[in-house]
Design a protein around this motif. Structure first.
Motif, PDB file in Angstrom:
ATOM      1  N   PHE A 116       0.811  -1.213   0.000  1.00 26.81           N
ATOM      2  CA  PHE A 116       0.000   0.000   0.000  1.00 26.81           C
ATOM      3  C   PHE A 116       0.844   1.261   0.000  1.00 26.81           C
ATOM      4  O   PHE A 116       1.992   1.268   0.414  1.00 26.81           O
ATOM      5  CB  PHE A 116      -0.954   0.013   1.197  1.00 26.81           C
ATOM      6  N   GLY A 117       0.226   2.314  -0.516  1.00 32.08           N
ATOM      7  CA  GLY A 117       0.828   3.637  -0.552  1.00 32.08           C
ATOM      8  C   GLY A 117      -0.141   4.653   0.030  1.00 32.08           C
ATOM      9  O   GLY A 117      -1.085   4.292   0.732  1.00 32.08           O
ATOM     10  N   TYR A 118       0.066   5.900  -0.292  1.00 25.67           N
ATOM     11  CA  TYR A 118      -0.765   6.957   0.269  1.00 25.67           C
ATOM     12  C   TYR A 118      -2.144   7.000  -0.391  1.00 25.67           C
ATOM     13  O   TYR A 118      -3.150   7.167   0.281  1.00 25.67           O
ATOM     14  CB  TYR A 118      -0.059   8.308   0.114  1.00 25.67           C
ATOM     15  N   ILE A 175      -2.582  -2.215  -3.461  1.00 24.08           N
ATOM     16  CA  ILE A 175      -2.678  -3.250  -4.494  1.00 24.08           C
ATOM     17  C   ILE A 175      -2.672  -4.623  -3.830  1.00 24.08           C
ATOM     18  O   ILE A 175      -2.002  -4.837  -2.819  1.00 24.08           O
ATOM     19  CB  ILE A 175      -1.560  -3.171  -5.552  1.00 24.08           C
ATOM     20  N   PHE A 176      -3.450  -5.497  -4.393  1.00 20.44           N
ATOM     21  CA  PHE A 176      -3.426  -6.914  -4.048  1.00 20.44           C
ATOM     22  C   PHE A 176      -2.852  -7.612  -5.271  1.00 20.44           C
ATOM     23  O   PHE A 176      -3.231  -7.294  -6.393  1.00 20.44           O
ATOM     24  CB  PHE A 176      -4.842  -7.432  -3.779  1.00 20.44           C
ATOM     25  N   ASP A 188       1.030  12.541  -9.386  1.00 20.30           N
ATOM     26  CA  ASP A 188       0.964  12.137  -7.981  1.00 20.30           C
ATOM     27  C   ASP A 188       0.612  10.654  -7.864  1.00 20.30           C
ATOM     28  O   ASP A 188       1.218   9.916  -7.094  1.00 20.30           O
ATOM     29  CB  ASP A 188      -0.086  12.965  -7.228  1.00 20.30           C
ATOM     30  N   MET A 189      -0.378  10.244  -8.646  1.00 25.32           N
ATOM     31  CA  MET A 189      -0.797   8.844  -8.635  1.00 25.32           C
ATOM     32  C   MET A 189       0.327   7.949  -9.153  1.00 25.32           C
ATOM     33  O   MET A 189       0.584   6.877  -8.608  1.00 25.32           O
ATOM     34  CB  MET A 189      -2.059   8.667  -9.475  1.00 25.32           C
ATOM     35  N   GLU A 190       1.015   8.413 -10.194  1.00 23.87           N
ATOM     36  CA  GLU A 190       2.113   7.634 -10.775  1.00 23.87           C
ATOM     37  C   GLU A 190       3.233   7.443  -9.763  1.00 23.87           C
ATOM     38  O   GLU A 190       3.755   6.329  -9.612  1.00 23.87           O
ATOM     39  CB  GLU A 190       2.643   8.340 -12.024  1.00 23.87           C
ATOM     40  N   ARG A 191       3.591   8.491  -9.061  1.00 23.16           N
ATOM     41  CA  ARG A 191       4.657   8.418  -8.063  1.00 23.16           C
ATOM     42  C   ARG A 191       4.282   7.415  -6.962  1.00 23.16           C
ATOM     43  O   ARG A 191       5.090   6.582  -6.553  1.00 23.16           O
ATOM     44  CB  ARG A 191       4.884   9.813  -7.464  1.00 23.16           C
ATOM     45  N   ASP A 192       3.034   7.496  -6.511  1.00 27.79           N
ATOM     46  CA  ASP A 192       2.556   6.611  -5.458  1.00 27.79           C
ATOM     47  C   ASP A 192       2.548   5.147  -5.920  1.00 27.79           C
ATOM     48  O   ASP A 192       3.030   4.263  -5.222  1.00 27.79           O
ATOM     49  CB  ASP A 192       1.155   7.045  -5.022  1.00 27.79           C
ATOM     50  N   LEU A 193       2.012   4.895  -7.116  1.00 25.71           N
ATOM     51  CA  LEU A 193       1.940   3.522  -7.617  1.00 25.71           C
ATOM     52  C   LEU A 193       3.319   2.958  -7.949  1.00 25.71           C
ATOM     53  O   LEU A 193       3.553   1.755  -7.779  1.00 25.71           O
ATOM     54  CB  LEU A 193       1.019   3.452  -8.832  1.00 25.71           C
ATOM     55  N   ASN A 194       4.241   3.798  -8.419  1.00 26.27           N
ATOM     56  CA  ASN A 194       5.611   3.330  -8.655  1.00 26.27           C
ATOM     57  C   ASN A 194       6.224   2.813  -7.359  1.00 26.27           C
ATOM     58  O   ASN A 194       6.870   1.765  -7.334  1.00 26.27           O
ATOM     59  CB  ASN A 194       6.486   4.439  -9.231  1.00 26.27           C
ATOM     60  N   LYS A 195       6.011   3.559  -6.276  1.00 29.59           N
ATOM     61  CA  LYS A 195       6.527   3.158  -4.974  1.00 29.59           C
ATOM     62  C   LYS A 195       5.891   1.847  -4.520  1.00 29.59           C
ATOM     63  O   LYS A 195       6.567   0.928  -4.055  1.00 29.59           O
ATOM     64  CB  LYS A 195       6.269   4.265  -3.950  1.00 29.59           C
ATOM     65  N   VAL A 196       4.577   1.730  -4.696  1.00 22.41           N
ATOM     66  CA  VAL A 196       3.848   0.539  -4.255  1.00 22.41           C
ATOM     67  C   VAL A 196       4.311  -0.693  -5.033  1.00 22.41           C
ATOM     68  O   VAL A 196       4.587  -1.747  -4.442  1.00 22.41           O
ATOM     69  CB  VAL A 196       2.324   0.746  -4.425  1.00 22.41           C
TER      70      VAL A 196
END
Length: 112
Positions: free
Chosen positions: A21-23, A27-28, A96-104
């Motif tokens: 998970f991220g901010y 994801i499962f 913002d979403m891309e940065r978060d999902l990349n981290k996740v």
């Protein structure tokens, strides 16, 4: 893009898969047997109104479309929007979403 459609497919991943998970997102994911990349997108009604939910799903789909080549084969992935994404959906940018999902996805070791 192969989508997960049936409830039993989602339940199998929720119950026996792993999560990261991220901010803004969670994801499962679960390794599958047929070496395909499959994905599903979930935004709860608790997250916001229909406009908000559809925008978040569009952001997820766009991210997946752009990054599909970087994701390892053989995974089923469910993208779930968190309530924080719904609260900020008007000011939430794709970057913002891309940065978060990349981290996740990096934490989950799903990127090649």
């Amino acid at each position: 893009m192969n989508n997960l459609k049936k409830d039993r497919e989602f339940q199998k991943i929720y119950n026996s898969g792993r999560k990261s998970f991220g901010y803004y997102s969670l994801i499962f994911f679960k390794k599958n047997d047929n070496n395909l990349k499959r994905c599903g997108f979930v935004v709860s009604k608790k997250t916001g109104n229909a406009v908000c939910r559809n925008r978040l799903k569009r952001l997820f789909r766009e991210y997946y479309r752009n990054k599909e080549h970087l994701i390892k084969d053989g995974y089923d992935i469910i993208f779930v929007a968190k309530k924080t994404a719904g609260e900020k959906f008007k000011s939430l940018k794709y970057q913002d979403m891309e940065r978060d999902l990349n981290k996740v996805l990096t934490n989950a070791k799903i990127f090649k």
